[in-house]
Design an enzyme around this catalytic site. Structure first.
Site, PDB file in Angstrom:
ATOM      1  N   GLY A  72      17.934 -10.364  29.407  1.00  0.00           N
ATOM      2  CA  GLY A  72      19.347 -10.695  29.567  1.00  0.00           C
ATOM      3  C   GLY A  72      20.109  -9.648  30.350  1.00  0.00           C
ATOM      4  CG  HIS A 142      37.420  -2.645   8.704  1.00  0.00           C
ATOM      5  ND1 HIS A 142      38.063  -3.833   8.462  1.00  0.00           N
ATOM      6  CD2 HIS A 142      38.281  -1.886   9.418  1.00  0.00           C
ATOM      7  CE1 HIS A 142      39.269  -3.799   8.980  1.00  0.00           C
ATOM      8  NE2 HIS A 142      39.430  -2.630   9.569  1.00  0.00           N
TER       9      HIS A 142
END
Length: 223
Positions: A72, A142
């Site tokens: 890729g 997070h």
């Protein structure tokens, strides 16, 4: 040690082979058998000392080997999707490779077939799906979610609660703001600063990033 095959023999595949060496220097884990690449000009050669054993169809000769697909680039970032769907292997055949210098929190998860390169950080409750490429010096904070087949090039930074959908490509050094979504098979250019959601299959560039054109994506199969 567990036998391992790398599908592809280009830049990403070569970097993954070096990752495997680094893992083995830390804890002997993998017996790297070689690369499988569909370029017949590479068959019987070696890249960085690792043999190219043949094309991807040769995988049937190695039924006990784990596999990772390492292909890729920005010109064809759906190639992993095509290869994995063509191979039709169960998830249990795919290795998950994490560089020893990557920091992956205990509350974070990484899916099968994914590669996490050196100096990458997954801080808290980060979810990385299957067959994701995370290049060096990426920071995932997070509650980020990176879906399968996405590519995060070197130095990408995601603020909290970002969602990167299936097959998206984020170029080197791209920054994405909190709570944003990068749509499936979208492409965000190198150094872009994303301050709005990026719709699926669009190319966005700049700081702040803006729509440029539709993405040219060849998945080769229905989605």
């Amino acid at each position: 040690m567990t036998p391992l095959l790398i599908i592809g023999a280009g830049g990403f595949a070569r970097e993954t082979a070096q990752l495997v060496e680094d893992v083995n220097a830390h804890i002997p884990t993998w017996e790297l058998l070689g690369h499988l690449d569909d370029d017949p000009g590479l068959h019987g050669t070696s890249v960085d000392g690792v043999p190219v054993l043949g094309g991807a169809k040769e995988i049937d000769r190695y039924p006990h080997a784990q596999v990772v697909v390492c292909t890729g680039n920005p010109r064809d970032y759906a190639s992993r999707w095509r290869i994995v769907h063509r191979l039709g292997l169960p998830a249990t055949r795919y290795a998950t490779l994490i560089h020893p210098t990557a920091s992956v929190s205990r509350s974070s998860t990484v899916g099968p077939g994914s590669v996490i390169m050196a100096q990458t950080v997954l801080t808290a409750s980060v979810r990385v799906g299957p067959h994701v490429s995370v290049m060096p010096h990426v920071t995932l904070t997070h509650d980020d979610e990176v879906s399968g087949f996405a590519t995060l090039a070197g130095g990408v930074r995601l603020a909290g609660s970002v969602r990167v959908e299936t097959g998206a490509y984020l170029g080197a050094g791209a920054l994405v703001g909190e709570n944003l979504t990068i749509g499936a098979f979208a492409l965000v250019g190198m150094g872009s600063v994303v301050t709005r959601d990026v719709p699926a299959e669009q190319v966005w560039l700049g700081a702040p990033a803006r729509y440029v054109r539709p993405a040219t994506v060849n998945t080769g199969v229905d989605r």
